[in-house]
Write an enzyme that holds these catalytic residues in place. Structure first.
Site, mmCIF file in Angstrom:
data_model
loop_
_atom_site.group_PDB
_atom_site.id
_atom_site.type_symbol
_atom_site.label_atom_id
_atom_site.label_comp_id
_atom_site.label_asym_id
_atom_site.label_seq_id
_atom_site.Cartn_x
_atom_site.Cartn_y
_atom_site.Cartn_z
ATOM 1 N N SER A 124 0.827 -1.211 0.000
ATOM 2 C CA SER A 124 0.000 0.000 0.000
ATOM 3 C C SER A 124 0.855 1.252 0.000
ATOM 4 O O SER A 124 1.926 1.286 0.614
ATOM 5 C CB SER A 124 -0.864 -0.012 1.256
ATOM 6 O OG SER A 124 -1.461 1.246 1.441
ATOM 7 N N TYR A 149 -1.851 -0.154 10.052
ATOM 8 C CA TYR A 149 -2.111 -0.870 8.799
ATOM 9 C C TYR A 149 -0.908 -0.730 7.862
ATOM 10 O O TYR A 149 -0.408 -1.714 7.309
ATOM 11 C CB TYR A 149 -3.377 -0.302 8.140
ATOM 12 C CG TYR A 149 -3.523 -0.646 6.685
ATOM 13 C CD1 TYR A 149 -3.875 -1.923 6.282
ATOM 14 C CD2 TYR A 149 -3.305 0.323 5.695
ATOM 15 C CE1 TYR A 149 -4.003 -2.235 4.933
ATOM 16 C CE2 TYR A 149 -3.438 0.021 4.359
ATOM 17 C CZ TYR A 149 -3.785 -1.260 3.983
ATOM 18 O OH TYR A 149 -3.904 -1.561 2.651
ATOM 19 N N LYS A 153 1.983 -3.538 6.357
ATOM 20 C CA LYS A 153 2.356 -3.727 4.949
ATOM 21 C C LYS A 153 3.878 -3.632 4.785
ATOM 22 O O LYS A 153 4.488 -4.423 4.059
ATOM 23 C CB LYS A 153 1.657 -2.688 4.067
ATOM 24 C CG LYS A 153 0.160 -2.882 3.959
ATOM 25 C CD LYS A 153 -0.185 -4.178 3.232
ATOM 26 C CE LYS A 153 -1.662 -4.384 3.037
ATOM 27 N NZ LYS A 153 -1.993 -5.713 2.475
HETATM 28 C C1 WQD Z 1 -9.600 8.466 1.163
HETATM 29 C C2 WQD Z 1 -9.800 9.899 1.574
HETATM 30 C C3 WQD Z 1 -10.153 10.223 3.926
HETATM 31 C C4 WQD Z 1 -13.980 8.209 4.205
HETATM 32 C C5 WQD Z 1 -6.580 3.286 2.439
HETATM 33 C C6 WQD Z 1 -5.322 2.491 2.278
HETATM 34 C C7 WQD Z 1 -5.065 2.190 0.832
HETATM 35 C C8 WQD Z 1 -6.227 1.462 0.285
HETATM 36 C C9 WQD Z 1 -7.458 2.278 0.446
HETATM 37 C C10 WQD Z 1 -6.710 -0.878 0.745
HETATM 38 C C11 WQD Z 1 -9.062 10.239 2.863
HETATM 39 C C12 WQD Z 1 -11.367 10.634 3.135
HETATM 40 C C13 WQD Z 1 -12.795 8.742 3.732
HETATM 41 C C14 WQD Z 1 -15.007 9.100 4.620
HETATM 42 C C15 WQD Z 1 -13.609 10.948 4.031
HETATM 43 N N1 WQD Z 1 -6.268 0.250 1.028
HETATM 44 N N2 WQD Z 1 -12.611 10.085 3.659
HETATM 45 N N3 WQD Z 1 -14.769 10.443 4.518
HETATM 46 O O1 WQD Z 1 -7.185 5.865 3.893
HETATM 47 O O2 WQD Z 1 -6.477 6.994 1.718
HETATM 48 O O3 WQD Z 1 -6.353 4.562 1.893
HETATM 49 O O4 WQD Z 1 -7.636 2.615 1.813
HETATM 50 O O5 WQD Z 1 -7.390 -1.529 0.269
HETATM 51 O O6 WQD Z 1 -3.935 1.413 0.720
HETATM 52 O O7 WQD Z 1 -4.253 3.201 2.774
HETATM 53 O O8 WQD Z 1 -8.544 5.562 1.750
HETATM 54 O O9 WQD Z 1 -10.885 5.689 1.023
HETATM 55 O O10 WQD Z 1 -10.368 5.507 3.491
HETATM 56 O O11 WQD Z 1 -9.862 7.634 2.287
HETATM 57 O O12 WQD Z 1 -13.450 12.185 3.983
HETATM 58 O O13 WQD Z 1 -16.078 8.694 5.092
HETATM 59 O O14 WQD Z 1 -11.183 10.079 1.862
HETATM 60 O O15 WQD Z 1 -9.911 11.094 4.987
HETATM 61 O O16 WQD Z 1 -8.594 11.536 2.715
HETATM 62 P P1 WQD Z 1 -7.104 5.839 2.414
HETATM 63 P P2 WQD Z 1 -9.996 6.033 2.147
#
Ligand code: WQD
Length: 336
Positions: A124, A149, A153
């Protein structure tokens, strides 16, 4: 060739399994269905037009994992199984370390005992932590990670590198995913987390369906163009194609390569919301909430190595991601 896809009923694993089947590989899926449905492997078969074999197995149980290998010859493994929610990992760190690390240790032991030499690992972009410069290249320091997490990785990457150093027949590619979103064009497989989604796109589609009231935007005070976090979103089908390219690269080689899988383009939370609303015509109510623990302001890939080494680059757009995520969400509702 027969490829074992661990976590093959999960979001990324199911698309990888479908892409492998469509590319002519035989596929064995192993999954404990902790965050996926036992119906997914059948849907993978329908999406690809060919069936995968499927076994329920928890990879933290080495005997169960070895049992999967004992059913028939396996030539390579794409290891997608694992807990994957960044925010949850801050709250449940020991569960993340135990699950994600023990499963890889078991896999490496079983692969070595059974002489299986090709391994593609789901890593990731989270391993890059809070980077000082962008875009992220694979040679940049991957420490400290922003959440447990990401640390699991990175530890897994190190385990695989050490295993390859001890066994010069092992060939592995560590794929650092940026943010996979979207769904299979068939609408048969997609992102279907159990319970309330943690990730942005499935949360948006649940709001669009009216199942959740509004999206909480986690922070609008980041040092980005509109104050919300920027990520490098990539269509899950492009990501799955990247795994097939990595597998082809592995065969006939030894050693370990680390490769970013992204599009190389940043998109903020508000920009993704606008794209989704434009493509689908559905308005997404939102509220600005506080920052989420473990988030960083911006992640964006340098995608040069993926093309140079694997001959792979992403082809699908942000609009494709929104369209396919929405088609899948609507199709999965009509199943009820
Ligand atoms: C994206 C953006 C949140 C939810 C992780 C892992 C990556 C991949 C995907 C595996 C961020 C914002 C989110 C919400 C929001 N993993 N957000 N409101 O954390 O960047 O990545 O998941 O499968 O490897 O690191 O992804 O989709 O959770 O968040 O504002 O309800 O959306 O703060 O900026 P993330 P995400």
């Amino acid at each position: 060739m027969t490829i074992l896809v661990t976590g093959g009923a999960g979001y990324v694993g199911s698309h990888v399994a479908a892409e492998l089947l469509s590319s002519g590989y035989d596929v064995v899926i192993a999954d404990n269905f902790s965050n996926s449905s036992p119906g997914v492997p059948r849907a993978v078969g329908r999406a690809a037009g060919r069936e995968a074999e499927c076994y329920e197995a928890d990879m933290t149980d080495i005997a169960a994992l070895d049992g999967v290998f004992s059913k028939g010859h396996i030539d390579g493994v794409i290891h997608c199984a694992g807990f994957k929610a960044t925010g949850e990992s801050v709250i449940l760190p020991t569960a993340y370390y135990r699950n994600n690390i023990v499963s890889t240790l078991n896999l490496l032991d079983v692969m070595r005992a059974r002489g299986v030499r090709h391994l593609i690992f789901s890593s990731s972009a989270t391993v890059y932590g809070d980077p000082e410069t962008l875009p992220l290249t694979e040679t940049m320091a991957a420490w400290p990670c922003a959440n447990p997490y990401g640390t699991t990785k990175l530890v897994n990457e190190k385990l695989i590198e050490d295993a390859a150093a001890a066994d010069d027949s092992l060939s592995a590619v560590l794929l650092r995913y940026f943010n996979p979103v979207g769904a299979h064009r068939s609408g048969l497989i997609g992102e279907a987390p159990s319970g309330v989604p943690n990730n942005l796109m499935p949360y948006i589609t649940q709001v669009a369906l009216g199942r959740l009231e509004r999206l909480s935007v986690y922070g609008d005070d980041y040092p980005t163009r509109d104050g919300t976090c920027i990520r490098d979103y990539i269509h899950v089908t492009d990501l799955a194609r990247g795994h097939v390219a990595a597998l082809r690269y592995c065969v006939g080689r030894a050693g370990v390569e680390t490769v970013n899988l992204g599009r190389g383009e940043g998109c903020s939370v508000l920009e993704l919301l606008s794209a989704f609303e434009r493509v689908t015509g559905v308005r997404i109510p939102r509220v600005i909430a506080g920052r989420r623990a473990g988030d960083v302001a911006e992640l964006r890939a340098d995608v040069g190595k993926a093309y140079a080494l694997l001959g792979w680059r992403a082809e699908l757009s942000l609009d494709d991601m929104c369209r396919d995520a929405w088609s899948y969400a609507k199709a999965s509702v009509s199943e009820y």
